[in-house]
Design a protein around this motif. Structure first.
Motif, PDB file in Angstrom:
ATOM      1  N   ASN A   6       0.839  -1.179   0.000  1.00 48.03           N
ATOM      2  CA  ASN A   6       0.000   0.000   0.000  1.00 48.03           C
ATOM      3  C   ASN A   6       0.885   1.243   0.000  1.00 48.03           C
ATOM      4  O   ASN A   6       1.432   1.637   1.016  1.00 48.03           O
ATOM      5  CB  ASN A   6      -0.882  -0.055   1.250  1.00 48.03           C
ATOM      6  CG  ASN A   6      -1.932   1.031   1.219  1.00 48.03           C
ATOM      7  OD1 ASN A   6      -2.102   1.709   0.201  1.00 48.03           O
ATOM      8  ND2 ASN A   6      -2.600   1.202   2.345  1.00 48.03           N
ATOM      9  N   ILE A   7       1.038   1.829  -1.189  1.00 49.77           N
ATOM     10  CA  ILE A   7       1.885   3.015  -1.284  1.00 49.77           C
ATOM     11  C   ILE A   7       1.006   4.237  -1.472  1.00 49.77           C
ATOM     12  O   ILE A   7       0.443   4.453  -2.532  1.00 49.77           O
ATOM     13  CB  ILE A   7       2.899   2.877  -2.438  1.00 49.77           C
ATOM     14  CG1 ILE A   7       3.799   1.664  -2.177  1.00 49.77           C
ATOM     15  CG2 ILE A   7       3.741   4.136  -2.561  1.00 49.77           C
ATOM     16  CD1 ILE A   7       4.751   1.357  -3.295  1.00 49.77           C
ATOM     17  N   HIS A  34      15.611   1.104   6.955  1.00 45.98           N
ATOM     18  CA  HIS A  34      14.827   0.807   8.158  1.00 45.98           C
ATOM     19  C   HIS A  34      13.526   1.610   8.137  1.00 45.98           C
ATOM     20  O   HIS A  34      12.451   1.094   8.447  1.00 45.98           O
ATOM     21  CB  HIS A  34      15.628   1.155   9.417  1.00 45.98           C
ATOM     22  CG  HIS A  34      16.504   0.029   9.896  1.00 45.98           C
ATOM     23  ND1 HIS A  34      15.984  -1.147  10.383  1.00 45.98           N
ATOM     24  CD2 HIS A  34      17.844  -0.093   9.978  1.00 45.98           C
ATOM     25  CE1 HIS A  34      16.989  -1.946  10.736  1.00 45.98           C
ATOM     26  NE2 HIS A  34      18.127  -1.337  10.483  1.00 45.98           N
ATOM     27  N   ALA A  35      13.671   2.880   7.770  1.00 51.98           N
ATOM     28  CA  ALA A  35      12.480   3.730   7.722  1.00 51.98           C
ATOM     29  C   ALA A  35      11.489   3.195   6.695  1.00 51.98           C
ATOM     30  O   ALA A  35      10.291   3.057   6.974  1.00 51.98           O
ATOM     31  CB  ALA A  35      12.883   5.168   7.400  1.00 51.98           C
ATOM     32  N   PHE A  40       6.378   1.018   4.933  1.00 49.19           N
ATOM     33  CA  PHE A  40       5.618   0.254   3.934  1.00 49.19           C
ATOM     34  C   PHE A  40       5.475  -1.225   4.278  1.00 49.19           C
ATOM     35  O   PHE A  40       4.760  -1.945   3.595  1.00 49.19           O
ATOM     36  CB  PHE A  40       6.283   0.375   2.559  1.00 49.19           C
ATOM     37  CG  PHE A  40       6.365   1.790   2.060  1.00 49.19           C
ATOM     38  CD1 PHE A  40       5.247   2.424   1.527  1.00 49.19           C
ATOM     39  CD2 PHE A  40       7.546   2.489   2.155  1.00 49.19           C
ATOM     40  CE1 PHE A  40       5.329   3.727   1.089  1.00 49.19           C
ATOM     41  CE2 PHE A  40       7.634   3.802   1.721  1.00 49.19           C
ATOM     42  CZ  PHE A  40       6.527   4.420   1.187  1.00 49.19           C
ATOM     43  N   GLY A  41       6.215  -1.674   5.262  1.00 50.73           N
ATOM     44  CA  GLY A  41       6.142  -3.101   5.597  1.00 50.73           C
ATOM     45  C   GLY A  41       7.019  -3.945   4.689  1.00 50.73           C
ATOM     46  O   GLY A  41       7.156  -5.142   4.881  1.00 50.73           O
ATOM     47  N   SER A  73      12.467  -6.848   3.647  1.00 51.33           N
ATOM     48  CA  SER A  73      11.874  -7.768   2.685  1.00 51.33           C
ATOM     49  C   SER A  73      11.417  -6.996   1.466  1.00 51.33           C
ATOM     50  O   SER A  73      11.136  -5.800   1.536  1.00 51.33           O
ATOM     51  CB  SER A  73      10.698  -8.507   3.311  1.00 51.33           C
ATOM     52  OG  SER A  73       9.757  -7.579   3.780  1.00 51.33           O
ATOM     53  N   VAL A  74      11.383  -7.702   0.339  1.00 49.65           N
ATOM     54  CA  VAL A  74      10.955  -7.081  -0.904  1.00 49.65           C
ATOM     55  C   VAL A  74       9.449  -7.283  -1.069  1.00 49.65           C
ATOM     56  O   VAL A  74       8.732  -6.450  -1.595  1.00 49.65           O
ATOM     57  CB  VAL A  74      11.717  -7.686  -2.098  1.00 49.65           C
ATOM     58  CG1 VAL A  74      11.281  -7.026  -3.390  1.00 49.65           C
ATOM     59  CG2 VAL A  74      13.209  -7.502  -1.904  1.00 49.65           C
ATOM     60  N   GLU A  75       8.983  -8.425  -0.590  1.00 38.81           N
ATOM     61  CA  GLU A  75       7.568  -8.761  -0.702  1.00 38.81           C
ATOM     62  C   GLU A  75       6.848  -8.335   0.571  1.00 38.81           C
ATOM     63  O   GLU A  75       7.405  -8.400   1.661  1.00 38.81           O
ATOM     64  CB  GLU A  75       7.420 -10.273  -0.826  1.00 38.81           C
ATOM     65  CG  GLU A  75       8.083 -10.859  -2.054  1.00 38.81           C
ATOM     66  CD  GLU A  75       7.067 -11.109  -3.141  1.00 38.81           C
ATOM     67  OE1 GLU A  75       6.036 -11.726  -2.829  1.00 38.81           O
ATOM     68  OE2 GLU A  75       7.297 -10.669  -4.265  1.00 38.81           O
ATOM     69  N   PRO A  76       5.604  -7.958   0.415  1.00 46.71           N
ATOM     70  CA  PRO A  76       4.855  -7.627   1.629  1.00 46.71           C
ATOM     71  C   PRO A  76       4.656  -8.864   2.500  1.00 46.71           C
ATOM     72  O   PRO A  76       4.547  -9.975   1.997  1.00 46.71           O
ATOM     73  CB  PRO A  76       3.525  -7.105   1.105  1.00 46.71           C
ATOM     74  CG  PRO A  76       3.437  -7.569  -0.300  1.00 46.71           C
ATOM     75  CD  PRO A  76       4.819  -7.755  -0.796  1.00 46.71           C
ATOM     76  N   LYS A  77       4.624  -8.642   3.784  1.00 51.77           N
ATOM     77  CA  LYS A  77       4.399  -9.751   4.700  1.00 51.77           C
ATOM     78  C   LYS A  77       2.917  -9.846   5.041  1.00 51.77           C
ATOM     79  O   LYS A  77       2.133  -8.947   4.755  1.00 51.77           O
ATOM     80  CB  LYS A  77       5.229  -9.538   5.968  1.00 51.77           C
ATOM     81  CG  LYS A  77       6.701  -9.778   5.737  1.00 51.77           C
ATOM     82  CD  LYS A  77       7.483  -9.684   7.019  1.00 51.77           C
ATOM     83  CE  LYS A  77       8.971  -9.917   6.713  1.00 51.77           C
ATOM     84  NZ  LYS A  77       9.819  -9.673   7.849  1.00 51.77           N
ATOM     85  N   GLY A  78       2.559 -10.958   5.658  1.00 56.63           N
ATOM     86  CA  GLY A  78       1.158 -11.170   5.992  1.00 56.63           C
ATOM     87  C   GLY A  78       0.685 -10.253   7.102  1.00 56.63           C
ATOM     88  O   GLY A  78       1.458  -9.532   7.720  1.00 56.63           O
TER      89      GLY A  78
END
Lengths: 160, 122, 586, 602
Positions: A6-7, A34-35, A40-41, A73-78
């Motif tokens: 979600n950007i 880190h930020a 963005f998760g 991570s590059v992919e969003p997490k659950g």
């Protein structure tokens, strides 16, 4: 369906503000990442590109850093993140069994996110609560003295 | 901070406050608040102490967080220091036990032996 | 003042400068320590652990590429322990390597294979039943290059080359541990990763993990297609390096054999890209004079290096108006082949198969740009690199060393010395100056402009031409380009004409040229040796100025009219587009 | 060592004024007279904090506190207490702080056998309040150093103390500081390595959470010593509590002028910033850590050049870990000689261990160097629970090795552990019992290094993976004897030729178990049996004659594979058994076995 990153404009300006601060420090990339991870998760390519332009570091290099560190991570997490400690103290007390139980009950491989985007299952390294081994955490909550029975209970609660 | 004397003066003041020098009936409640303690449930314990002591208006009792004492398997651990010099370590404390400690130990002055670390471990 | 130290290597006492590494010290007495990841000045990370040696009194084994010599040091390069460790390391690497050496672009220039031979390495770890095999990642959608993780030994030479030589950083490591791979971010496709196809990574790679897209088969098929007439052009720099593939010393001119080999392969018509280089000077020179005289955008940038054009379109699109609208010599030749030359041959352009042999990888992509053709066909159908061309000659069994040199015939094989030096950094500038000064001054001017020659990253000179001070600069290699733009944005100096090349040294060091092993890169100044070939040819040609080329005069008379005419604009000029990369929508 | 008597005489400023030096001399003469001088040391210590009643004398063991001691009292103390063991009642401290009543903590063996230096304030002070740190003499060391010592004197003192790096290698801290001091540069850095990544180790976390100021103070001292004005703390993001407290502590110290510009009016400036790690074990290696702060992949660089010459941003940099730093202020408060008097000759001071695994008292403990493993495990640790047999102790995390029962009487110090094929590491100490399969343990550690290898150098990246492949096969029952040979050869090669400490030590868990537990490996390979019952494919659960017929196992079996009557020996149907181990855990008499017949142990 994988949950999408979600950007929003709001989050982007938050990132820009963070970069403005970090840009002035030596070694600005790690604090910036880190930020970004926090905002963005995850740090997908479009975000990497923004950081690349701002800090004048190539995207491949940024991605190299992102994929090097377990925390990014590059992919969003659950929506829910289940982490089972695989530190030695926990391992010798049977945390592998707990990890397997979660993998089975949530039907997801370790390191992956469920198709509905509800759960990410991770194996983590020592979180420093070895006296209470085996340990696992769900989001922020820590569960001590874990057992397969406890896993069942927790999964049931999470799914309802 | 410009001089060592300044530091030492501050140290004396802090020391006296920390160890309740000159306070009669002073009690310091130390709640182990490292990651272990927090994971084992130190937060509700700490909150219980703070709230109950506030409710009872005990102004000579101070509740404080401290780091890990090392006995992780027995967390949450609470240590009660009294201005008469006695020290008591309770272990595996829950919010219920915390209330009990406030009532029995801090208010009435009776140590609750069954929750002592020395008893639990043996 | 140099300090010297004494040390013993394999029992031999030697004295070397104190800043030497153990490897360099060993090299100096002919002891060849094996090496894989070491690329002097570019990649000195000591990560392959193949150059390890035993040093008395020190724990474990030390990498000779990074350990500095010290007084009294005793080094053993070939103990049993060292031999075992090196063999094991090589075997570990072999376990993840896909061996298809017969069709590998590095069939005879693979540094990894050489080491496996030298140590007679077993390959037990490749047993898929007993050991996990890595996932193979292929990045092969680009028109010019591909990245094949199954041959990658993760030495990181390409990563450093891209960063240091090209100034880009397109490639990097991703993930970590045994999941490490090299590529663009997320193994994103190369054509959308900001890559300019300069091919420095290819030249740095010790194996065939990163390579040009192999298109030899396409030519093989075309050669057997009886309906096609094969017209091939060959770039200036090819003749300066092709010989290396056949055992000649670096810096040998094999022009005659090169043409003979083309003929032996069955290519019908041979033309020389040197000819269109001359033509370029007429077109570009005229454009430059127009810009100066009519207040056009200055400085004008040259446009013959497609790596450079990529660079500008991707990274500095705001400078596109500065770029000369001239097509590169390859594309000019292509356009003429399918129009003027087709007519001469009395052929339908559709029946002509236009091939070019280039020192360059980016040329493969340039030929495929949609604006580079007309009526549904491309002006250049196929681009082979110098290396591919050499492999084809070898595979066909053509005895290159024994070939009788020939001169190509045909109108479009005529060139001047100005055309041939296009291949070296500064060559385009010098060729242009030879013509432009003469036109502007209206009298004969000098031939040689030595200020723009040589290997300095950024060369600058000022010439007074008919009363005007013309500031020129010559820039080569991605890293220097980046540097120059920084400079240009801060300086007050008004440049008028700047030559840019995507590769350091120019086309002679192009990404498609024969691979020079890491050891030879240390030993020889490859760029200087190859450039010299071109400057020697230049000195010995009858005409040394492009506008003196009789064939150029003829084609203007017969076909184009005059430089920058309507016809030449239609065929020899083009336009450029701003491009972006990693263009995923948010 | 522990049982030797010490006489501690308060040497704080105020007590010194009241004669403590003379009192010590008197003690020494009196001891000499009674011929006790050899066994009993008199030590001038830092202030006890009860200055109004000084001078104080404390006699160890027993922690007897005398106050208001006069010169003429000394003979009596020596004769009565030291020689005859009877405390001198009239001189005992009787104030509000009756030391005698402090007994509760020290009554517990767990605390009694410890000596807390690095952890001196952990669990004692409120880490959120700088005043409580100051109450315990906090920042006095820094003040003294800045006011009275030159950088070279500071380094000399640290060298004299014999302090060695607590992060793994055990390099002498003073020497390290000296290297950095010698470099000439416009900018130098101090880095605190708080990227404690060993699985099962959390001593740095305890210090950072419980006593953050001790690290800040030590970094400032180090900064002064080497000539740096900036410090970075590189801390794991997995320690949010510690991060928060450090951030707070830095703010408090700056507010009091104990960090920042012109500290103690000495002209010395020092600021400290936090940098968060992001989950890469290899960043515990100092060059990788530096790369990480610079914003790169955390890949180690070749040494030399050492960070002291070319470190962070190319400038001379000194890196120490948390525990090392936590020791530093104490050295300046109590003196290098005092510090040196603790521990063994080559390893002075104490070491903090995180005791975990199959042990009654899991937790954190700090012991003088030289304490034996047996004391740690059986006396402080309380032994192995559940009537299980001790099998091995693993120290040093993924870089260390397994130590067997035969070596339990080894005094713990840097060199002894290395001689045993293990290492101190950061201080994880995991106890394993008969239910732990050593092949599986080796596999576990290797899986960790394979995961955490940075991937830069060939032996570590490829080699550890191949070793893991082999171990996986052995645990699966597919191993061959040749595999054991390859493991050993590969392991030695990786040790010899890897770039950084991670790779150089990664094979240790495998090599040490191969050496000490070869029979267990062979059982997996030849007999296809896992004696500990961990490797599922190689495990059969059987009920032994010890069975008392309590039916607990049958009740706990999730698949109903156990049959038996009350008071009768039970039976497990192998074809139904899913090898979950629930029965073994439930059995009160350890009557369920996974060991092959005639198994004699390892």
């Amino acid at each position: 369906m994988r949950s999408k990153v979600n950007i929003t404009e709001e989050k982007l300006s938050e990132l820009k503000a963070a970069m403005e601060i970090h840009k002035k420090e030596p070694g600005p990339l790690m604090p910036t990442l880190h930020a970004a991870q926090k905002i963005f998760g995850c740090i997908p390519l479009p975000i990497q590109k923004i950081i690349s332009n701002e800090l004048d570091v190539s995207i491949a290099r940024i991605n190299g850093v992102v994929t090097f560190y377990g925390h990014f991570s590059v992919e969003p997490k659950g929506k829910n993140i289940v982490s089972v400690c695989l530190g030695t103290a926990c391992y010798v007390k049977g945390s592998q069994g707990i990890l397997d139980a979660f993998s089975h009950d949530l039907n997801v491989k370790v390191g992956d996110t469920t198709d509905d985007g509800m759960f990410t299952l991770e194996a983590t390294r020592c979180i420093g609560a070895c006296g209470l081994a085996p340990i696992f955490t769900v989001n922020e909550e820590v569960f001590a003295n874990g057992s397969v029975q406890l896993v069942k209970k927790v999964v049931q609660k999470l799914k309802s | 901070m410009k001089t060592l004397e300044e530091l030492k003066a501050l140290r004396k003041k802090s020391y006296e406050k920390m160890y309740m020098i000159g306070v009669t009936g002073g009690v310091r409640v130390q709640v182990g608040y490292g990651t272990c303690g927090i994971a084992a449930g130190a937060k509700p314990v700490y909150d219980t102490f703070v709230n109950e002591i506030k409710a009872l208006n005990l102004d000579n009792v101070e509740v404080t967080q401290v780091g890990c004492m090392g006995e992780c398997a027995f967390e949450p651990i609470v240590e009660i220091l009294e201005s008469n010099g006695s020290k008591t370590i309770y272990c595996l404390v829950t919010d219920r036990i915390a209330s009990e400690i406030v009532e029995e130990h801090i208010v009435k002055g009776n140590r609750i032996d069954k929750y002592l670390l020395s008893k639990t471990k043996r | 003042m140099t300090n010297y130290v004494h040390l013993t290597i394999d029992g031999r006492e030697i004295t070397v400068p104190s800043d030497y590494t153990v490897m360099k010290a060993a090299d100096s007495i002919g002891i060849s320590v094996p090496r894989l990841c070491f690329l002097e000045g570019i990649h000195e990370q000591s990560n392959c652990r193949v150059c390890i040696v035993k040093i008395d009194g020190q724990r474990g084994l030390k990498t000779s590429c990074s350990t500095k010599v010290a007084e009294g040091m005793v080094v053993h390069t070939d103990t049993k322990e060292v031999y075992e460790a090196v063999s094991f390391n090589l075997e570990l690497l072999a376990g993840n390597h896909k061996f298809e050496c017969w069709k590998c672009s590095r069939e005879n220039s693979c540094e990894f294979l050489d080491l496996l031979r030298r140590f007679n390495v077993d390959n037990d770890f490749s047993n898929a039943k007993l050991f996990d095999q890595k996932e193979i990642k292929m990045n092969d959608t680009s028109e010019a290059m591909l990245l094949d993780s199954s041959k990658c030994v993760l030495c990181g030479r390409c990563v450093s080359a891209c960063e240091k030589q090209s100034g880009l950083g397109i490639l990097n490591f991703s993930n970590r541990g045994s999941n490490t791979y090299i590529g663009p971010a997320q193994f994103h496709n190369l054509e959308d990763a900001g890559c300019i196809y300069c091919g420095k990574c290819i030249q740095a790679c010790p194996t065939g993990a990163i390579r040009e897209k192999d298109e030899i088969k396409l030519l093989e098929r075309a050669l057997r297609d009886t309906s096609k007439t094969i017209v091939a052009q060959v770039a200036p720099s090819v003749r300066a390096a092709l010989g290396e593939e056949f055992g000649y010393k670096i810096g040998t001119n094999v022009e005659g054999q090169m043409f003979a080999a083309m003929k032996a392969l069955g290519i019908h018509e041979i033309i020389d890209t040197n000819f269109t280089a001359d033509l370029t000077i007429l077109e570009e020179g005229t454009e430059f004079i127009n810009r100066v005289q009519n207040g056009g955008v200055l400085p004008m940038f040259t446009s013959c290096s497609p790596g450079w054009v990529n660079y500008l379109e991707l990274y500095y699109p705001e400078y596109i108006p500065n770029l000369s609208t001239c097509k590169s010599p390859q594309q000019m030749a292509g356009a003429l082949i399918k129009t003027y030359y087709a007519k001469k041959l009395n052929k339908d352009p559709k029946d002509i198969y236009s091939v070019s042999i280039m020192p360059c990888v980016a040329k493969k992509a340039e030929a495929k740009r949609p604006e580079m053709g007309r009526d549904g066909y491309q002006d250049v159908d196929l681009v082979l690199t110098t290396r591919e061309f050499a492999r084809l000659i070898r595979h066909r069994g053509i005895p290159f060393r024994d070939l009788e040199p020939i001169r190509p015939f045909g109108d479009l094989a005529n060139y001047t010395g100005a055309g041939v030096i296009f291949g070296a950094s500064g060559g385009v500038m010098e060729a242009a100056l030879r013509t432009v000064t003469e036109i502007l001054e209206g009298k004969s001017t000098p031939v040689e402009f030595s200020e723009v020659r040589g290997l300095k990253d950024i060369k600058e000179a000022t010439y007074t031409v008919s009363g005007i001070d013309v500031n020129v600069a010559v820039v080569h290699g991605g890293a220097a380009i980046k540097e120059f733009f920084k400079l240009m944005k801060t300086t007050d100096k008004q440049y008028h004409f700047v030559e840019f090349m995507g590769c350091t040294g120019g086309c002679i060091n192009g990404g498609g040229q024969p691979i020079v092993s890491a050891i030879n890169q240390e030993k020889y100044d490859v760029r200087a040796l190859r450039s010299k070939v071109l400057y020697n040819i230049d000195q010995n040609t009858e005409f040394r100025k492009s506008h003196e080329n009789p064939a150029v005069k003829m084609i203007y008379d017969e076909f184009l009219g005059k430089p920058n005419s309507h016809k030449s604009h239609e065929l020899l000029h083009t336009h450029y587009n701003k491009r972006s990369f990693y263009d995923d929508k948010i | 060592m522990l049982d030797r008597m010490h006489i501690l005489i308060c040497g704080g400023t105020e007590c010194k004024e009241t004669n403590s030096l003379k009192i010590r001399d008197k003690f020494n003469t009196e001891l000499e007279r009674l011929n006790l001088g050899k066994d009993i040391k008199t030590i001038l210590t830092g202030c006890f904090g009860l200055c109004a009643l000084g001078p104080h004398v404390v006699i160890y063991p027993g922690e007897t506190l005398y106050s208001g001691v006069k010169l003429e009292d000394v003979t009596e103390i020596v004769e009565q207490h030291i020689a005859n063991g009877k405390p001198v009642e009239r001189l005992l401290y009787k104030g509000d702080f009756n030391r005698k009543k402090f007994r509760n903590r020290s009554e517990l063996t767990f605390f009694a056998r410890q000596k807390r230096i690095a952890l001196r304030n952990c669990g004692v002070i409120n880490p959120l309040e700088i005043t409580e740190y100051i109450a315990r003499q906090g920042y006095e060391a820094l003040g003294t150093v800045l006011k009275t010592m030159t950088p070279l004197q500071v380094i000399e003192e640290v060298k004299k103390s014999g302090l060695r790096g607590r992060g793994g290698g055990g390099f002498p801290t003073g020497v390290k500081w000296e290297f950095a001091n010698r470099q000439i540069s416009d900018q130098k850095y101090v880095i605190c390595n708080a990227d404690e990544g060993d699985p099962g180790a959390f001593m740095d976390r305890a210090v950072l959470e419980g006593d953050p100021h001790s690290v800040l103070e030590a970094m400032a001292i180090c900064g002064y010593a080497i000539g740096a004005n900036t410090g970075y703390i590189y801390i794991r993001a997995e320690y949010p509590v510690a991060v928060e407290r450090l951030q707070l502590a830095i703010g408090h110290a700056e507010a009091l002028g104990l960090l920042g510009d012109n500290i103690f009016d000495s002209g010395f400036n020092f600021k400290i910033e936090l940098r968060l790690g992001a989950g890469a074990f290899v960043c515990g290696e100092e060059t990788a850590l530096i790369a990480s702060i610079e914003g790169e992949r955390g890949m180690p660089r070749n040494k030399p050049p050492f960070p002291a010459v070319k470190g962070l941003f190319g400038k001379p940099t000194n890196v120490n870990n948390v525990e090392t730093f936590a020791n530093v202020p104490v050295i300046f408060l109590k003196g290098a000689d005092w510090f040196k008097s603790i521990g063994t000759e080559k390893s002075s001071g104490t070491k903090v261990f995180a005791l975990g695994g199959k042990i009654a008292n899991t937790g954190l403990l700090e012991i003088p160097m030289g304490t034996t493993l047996r004391e740690v495990i059986y006396e402080i640790g309380g032994g192995i629970p559940n009537k299980r047999e001790f099998k091995a102790v693993q120290t040093g995390g993924p870089s260390g090795g397994c130590i067997t029962a035969a070596s339990l009487d080894t005094p713990i110090d840097f060199d002894n552990l290395i001689a045993l094929g293990s290492m101190m590491g950061s201080g994880g100490m995991i106890i394993m019992d008969e239910d732990n399969c050593m092949v599986d343990v080796a596999r576990f550690y290797l899986e960790f290094t394979v995961d955490e290898s940075c991937g830069k150098c060939t032996p570590c990246r490829e080699g550890t993976k191949r070793m893991l492949d082999i171990l996986n096969r052995i645990c699966d029952g597919q191993g061959t004897m040749e595999d054991l040979d390859v493991l050993e050869r590969l392991g030695n090669m990786i040790k010899d030729s890897s770039l950084c400490g991670l790779g150089q030590t990664a094979p240790n868990p495998v090599l040490s178990t191969l050496k000490h537990f070869r029979k267990e490996y062979e059982a997996h390979v030849i007999d296809k049996v896992c004696p500990a019952g961990v490797c599922k494919n190689l495990t059969t659960y059987v009920v032994t004659d010890e069975c008392i017929g309590c039916t607990k196992c049958a009740k706990n079996c999730p698949v109903g594979a156990i049959e038996g009557t009350v008071k009768g020996k039970h039976y497990i149907h192998p074809e139904q058994c899913i090898k979950c181990g629930a029965c073994k855990t439930a059995c009160p008499v350890n009557a369920i076995s996974t060991k092959p017949e005639n198994w004699e142990g390892v």
